[in-house]
Design a protein around this motif. Structure first.
Motif, PDB file in Angstrom:
ATOM      1  N   ALA A  64       0.796  -0.639   0.162  1.00 30.31           N
ATOM      2  CA  ALA A  64       0.265   0.156   0.114  1.00 30.31           C
ATOM      3  C   ALA A  64       0.664   1.510  -0.019  1.00 30.31           C
ATOM      4  CB  ALA A  64      -1.098  -0.006   1.012  1.00 30.31           C
ATOM      5  N   LYS A  65       0.411   2.678  -0.987  1.00 28.96           N
ATOM      6  CA  LYS A  65       1.503   3.322  -1.099  1.00 28.96           C
ATOM      7  C   LYS A  65       1.480   4.299   0.772  1.00 28.96           C
ATOM      8  CE  LYS A  65       0.483   3.545  -5.967  1.00 28.96           C
ATOM      9  NZ  LYS A  65       0.533   4.569  -7.114  1.00 28.96           N
ATOM     10  N   GLY A  66       0.074   3.828   1.067  1.00 21.85           N
ATOM     11  CA  GLY A  66       0.012   5.046   2.246  1.00 21.85           C
ATOM     12  C   GLY A  66       0.742   5.429   3.310  1.00 21.85           C
ATOM     13  N   GLY A  67       1.968   4.764   3.553  1.00 26.25           N
ATOM     14  CA  GLY A  67       2.682   4.807   4.440  1.00 26.25           C
ATOM     15  C   GLY A  67       2.847   3.482   5.157  1.00 26.25           C
ATOM     16  N   GLY A  68       4.005   4.081   6.323  1.00 24.10           N
ATOM     17  CA  GLY A  68       4.560   3.038   7.228  1.00 24.10           C
ATOM     18  C   GLY A  68       5.825   3.244   6.923  1.00 24.10           C
ATOM     19  N   PRO A  69       6.794   2.358   7.905  1.00 23.51           N
ATOM     20  CA  PRO A  69       7.925   1.696   6.952  1.00 23.51           C
ATOM     21  C   PRO A  69       8.893   1.578   6.659  1.00 23.51           C
ATOM     22  CG  PRO A  69       7.928   0.758   9.258  1.00 23.51           C
ATOM     23  CD  PRO A  69       6.409   0.963   9.027  1.00 23.51           C
TER      24      PRO A  69
END
Length: 569
Positions: free
Chosen positions: A440-445
């Motif tokens: 997913a593109k939204g975020g995270g490390p």
């Protein structure tokens, strides 16, 4: 149901009776509440014609009252014995003589046949829900749900507010026929704001996943505050609320110039219901670049852009906004007295049942479209901007170290419609089939990485696909917990709290923690309801997640292999 009876008080004991009830034992009050007793009134009829007694008329409301259990409790027995010297009682139980009264007339009664509830408006990125919680116990009584969507049309992809609003009104109108909706609490996803011109939107509410906001990336990066001030990491698309406003201000200068108030997403719906505008800290402090969480004030960037002055007064999370608009009450059939409460950002709502706990630290994993991991009373020093770590702001206004990734969305992308068993999980581990972030593109490390599956040339069954999804989100959660200042106790809330594979894997990987699953099915809705009614019993039941000793050695090898590959990303 309404209960009414008459009891008999000895003459001359009127003041003593009132004194004892003014000093009602707290344990007795709690006992009455636990049996659902509410609206309890006792009226004295001083009978001048009778030398021996006065009459006490008692009424109270209760649903499904267990009268025998109420009477048999030791605290009730002690109270009766305590009162026996001033009242007419039965022998030998000391129970007051109470003659039931028959109802013979009723006029203008406020829906006594309907259960009193708190309605929670829960607007997520994927789904919209209205949850009804019992006004006394907090038990979930009913859920209405629909899929959420985005209008992909000019001037940019935006929230379908008209459709959502119509569904809210229609659903509340239907529910009001069966329940007495005494209040409405609100929780929504973050990174969403309404630019208002008076009572109307000056611009459509932008969808935070719109990539067009990034066209001003370099200009915005030069203007935004340092991480040390805002504790907001730089996120893609419109996930930084400041980036949305910056882009709208540049690209729609004429429309933006007419904006006289900025309403965060929970407060927009609170305004629609109550007609009153407010701001609130949990949404202001959610990776917006607009808030300084350590000083509890607007960021210097927000002040420089002249946006701070367009926000309404910041009021307490869960404070009363007002009562429902009169015309809306008539349209929906809701009581005119229905109270609207100042809403909360959804991930922070998951923390509400725990922020009053006496423990030093507590880590909560809130799972939905986003998996958001926050440590109450944790240290901010562990936060790294490049890992999508941030300081959220809890309902008490405290900076709370947080890390998150789009766990729910990634799990949905990886899984199939078939449910995985632990044997399917074991197949994934034995064959070394790996899902590498991110999906997913939204975020995270690993937001900058392209997700891929190392399948070893093996075609997975649908159940094994779901097992791979379970393993992936467990590995990502474990990885994020290692980056955080975590507590010994980790509580999983929301969707993954019912995923046995996820819980078992996490318990096996984290022997240093006790992993608990919340059995409170209400999740964020329960936290929002608790804010509106502090007496609700929503501390929740927890169950300890257990490691499966048979898979642990294999899982340790698999985890290390996954970590080694992740380290190369």
């Amino acid at each position: 149901m309404r209960y009414a009876s008459v009891m008999y008080l000895h003459k001359g004991c009127e003041e003593e009776y009132k004194k004892r009830h003014d000093e009602l034992w707290p344990e007795l009050a709690e006992h009455l509440k636990q049996h659902g007793i509410r609206n309890y009134y006792i009226h004295l009829d001083a009978n001048e014609n009778d030398r021996n007694e006065n009459r006490l008329y008692a009424t109270f409301d209760a649903d499904d009252l267990d009268a025998q259990s109420l009477a048999d409790h030791p605290v009730m027995q002690r109270w009766w014995e305590y009162m026996a010297d001033i009242m007419e009682t039965k022998t030998p139980s000391f129970e007051p003589v109470a003659d039931a009264l028959q109802e013979v007339f009723r006029f203008n009664v406020l829906q006594p046949d309907k259960t009193r509830v708190v309605a929670v408006l829960d607007i997520g990125k994927t789904n919209i829900k209205i949850c009804l919680m019992d006004g006394q116990t907090g038990a979930l009584l009913h859920i209405e749900k629909r899929v959420n969507g985005v209008v992909d049309a000019p001037p940019y992809p935006h929230v379908d507010v008209d459709s959502i609003w119509q569904w809210i009104k229609d659903t509340l109108a239907d529910l009001a026929q069966r329940y007495f909706i005494a209040s409405i609490a609100i929780t929504t996803h973050g990174a969403t704001i309404a630019c208002m011109k008076g009572e109307q939107l000056a611009l459509p509410i932008l969808d935070y996943e719109y990539d067009g906001v990034s066209e001003l990336k370099e200009e915005y990066d030069a203007a935004r505050p340092y991480f040390s001030e805002s504790f907001s990491p730089r996120l893609p698309q419109g996930l930084n609320l400041g980036a949305q406003l910056f882009w709208q201000q540049k690209r729609f200068a004429d429309e933006f110039a007419t904006v006289d108030s900025l309403l965060l997403y929970p407060q927009y719906w609170g305004y629609k219901l109550s007609g009153n505008k407010a701001a609130e800290v949990t949404s202001l402090g959610c990776h917006t670049d607009l808030w300084n969480p350590t000083s509890c004030q607007f960021s210097t960037f927000c002040e420089q852009q002249k946006w701070a002055e367009r926000f309404p007064e910041v009021i307490e999370t869960g404070a009363k906004l007002g009562t429902i608009l009169p015309d809306l009450a008539k349209e929906t059939g809701l009581p005119a007295s229905c109270v609207i409460f100042n809403g909360i950002h959804d991930s922070n709502a998951s923390l509400v049942p725990y922020i009053g706990q006496p423990m030093e630290k507590l880590t909560v994993v809130s799972s939905g479209t986003w998996t958001v991991i926050a440590t109450i009373n944790g240290k901010l020093g562990s936060l790294h901007e490049d890992k999508d770590m941030l300081a959220n702001v809890d309902a008490l206004g405290r900076a709370t170290p947080t890390i998150r990734f789009m766990g729910g969305r990634e799990w949905e992308q990886l899984r199939s419609d078939s449910k995985a068993t632990l044997s399917d999980v074991n197949f994934i581990l034995e064959n070394g089939i790996l899902a590498m972030p991110a999906f997913a593109k939204g975020g995270g490390p690993f937001a900058h990485c392209e997700g891929r599956i190392i399948d070893r040339g093996i075609t997975l069954t649908p159940a094994q696909q779901s097992a791979l999804a379970d393993v992936y989100v467990a590995l990502m959660t474990d990885y994020c917990l290692d980056l955080m200042d975590t507590s010994n106790t980790v509580i999983v809330e929301g969707a993954f709290s019912n995923n046995l594979n996820f819980l078992t894997l996490l318990a096996c990987m984290r022997s240093q923690n006790e992993i608990y699953a919340s059995r409170d099915v209400t999740g964020t809705s329960g936290g929002a309801a608790l804010l509106s009614n502090k007496s609700l019993k929503l501390k929740g039941r927890l169950s300890l997640a257990l490691c499966d000793a048979q898979i642990k050695p294999l899982l340790n090898l698999y985890r290390q292999q996954w970590r080694d590959l992740v380290g190369e990303l």
